[in-house]
Design a protein around this motif. Sequence first.
Motif, PDB file in Angstrom:
ATOM      1  N   ALA A  75      -5.546   5.881  90.969  1.00  0.00           N
ATOM      2  CA  ALA A  75      -6.075   6.631  92.330  1.00  0.00           C
ATOM      3  C   ALA A  75      -5.681   7.691  92.691  1.00  0.00           C
ATOM      4  N   VAL A  76      -4.508   8.481  92.026  1.00  0.00           N
ATOM      5  CA  VAL A  76      -3.751   9.579  92.270  1.00  0.00           C
ATOM      6  C   VAL A  76      -3.727  10.406  90.633  1.00  0.00           C
ATOM      7  N   ALA A  77      -3.827  11.793  90.707  1.00  0.00           N
ATOM      8  CA  ALA A  77      -3.497  12.326  89.627  1.00  0.00           C
ATOM      9  C   ALA A  77      -2.643  13.411  89.831  1.00  0.00           C
ATOM     10  N   PHE A  78      -1.835  13.829  88.844  1.00  0.00           N
ATOM     11  CA  PHE A  78      -0.917  14.784  88.933  1.00  0.00           C
ATOM     12  C   PHE A  78      -0.864  15.932  87.821  1.00  0.00           C
ATOM     13  N   ALA A  98       0.933  18.392  85.937  1.00  0.00           N
ATOM     14  CA  ALA A  98       2.315  18.893  85.463  1.00  0.00           C
ATOM     15  C   ALA A  98       2.403  20.460  85.660  1.00  0.00           C
ATOM     16  N   ARG A  99       1.334  21.244  85.470  1.00  0.00           N
ATOM     17  CA  ARG A  99       1.395  22.570  85.491  1.00  0.00           C
ATOM     18  C   ARG A  99       1.851  23.113  86.810  1.00  0.00           C
ATOM     19  N   SER A 100       1.110  22.660  87.814  1.00  0.00           N
ATOM     20  CA  SER A 100       1.363  23.120  89.254  1.00  0.00           C
ATOM     21  C   SER A 100       2.249  22.140  89.934  1.00  0.00           C
ATOM     22  N   LYS A 101       2.329  21.069  89.623  1.00  0.00           N
ATOM     23  CA  LYS A 101       3.327  19.905  90.140  1.00  0.00           C
ATOM     24  C   LYS A 101       2.690  19.558  91.536  1.00  0.00           C
ATOM     25  N   ARG A 102       1.431  19.441  91.547  1.00  0.00           N
ATOM     26  CA  ARG A 102       0.695  19.201  92.449  1.00  0.00           C
ATOM     27  C   ARG A 102      -0.076  17.782  92.468  1.00  0.00           C
ATOM     28  N   TYR A 103      -0.288  16.922  93.452  1.00  0.00           N
ATOM     29  CA  TYR A 103      -1.068  15.564  93.404  1.00  0.00           C
ATOM     30  C   TYR A 103      -2.376  15.815  94.137  1.00  0.00           C
TER      31      TYR A 103
END
Length: 269
Positions: A59-62, A64-69
């Motif tokens: 339901a959520v994606a992360f 890793a490069r931008s540290k954004r959800y």
Amino acid sequence: MSELSQDTSTGGLARAFGLLRLLGDSGPGGARLTEIANRAGLPRPSVHRMLRALAAEGAVAFDARSKRYTLGLGLFVLAARAGDTLGLRDLARPTLLRLTASLGETLFLLVHNGYDAICIERSAGSLPIRSFTGDIGGRVPLGIGQGSTAILAFLPPAEQDEVIRHNLPRISDIGGPDEATLRAELAAVRRDGYCGGAAGLIPGMAGLGAPIFDQDGRAVAAISIGTTTDRLTPDRRAVMAEMLKREAAGIGRGINPFDPSLRRAGAAM
């Protein structure tokens, strides 16, 4: 302050949906953990735990490069099952239908989501085809099947290494290749621009897969053909591979770089 912090009796489910709404309001770029926690009015560790739990469900994606959800593709899968559509699916559907009509084969549209690829569209050919993704909503580890392997082959090296480390036990569990064999296959896919042949994991089944690149040159999806080993003769394979690469490139050129359905297909952590 968010409604999440105004009612201390709100349960975990309500808080989780509140986080999803916050991410939806954040737009295609998503938000960082601290920003989400501040907007929700909740402790950062609690929000982090909930986001990881939501990511585990797709339901959520992360990123890793931008540290954004961002909102995850799992939500789109549920919407797709309800008949909803987003940009990539609408864009690719005519291609899938045209290839099925001209070749008589089953076509799949797969989207990269974390360590997996998810089938978001399918056009059935005249023959019954077995695949790891199955119907719309099916999930397969990157590195299993021609479509998902085509995506994996063109991921950035560090991301590709992380996916391989994570997925090798899963691939082994279903009789897939070891690391050396998988990496050799990925090199061949990068050289040829497509993944093809009979993997042997499902007896009698074969296929081809070509990556779809967004306007940043990132492999975000793939189209693949599912067929039988007797129909994938060398001559026919060569022709179908060129058709698949050409159609995948055409889909990529039509992708809107601001389409949230693709921005939300980042690596779930």
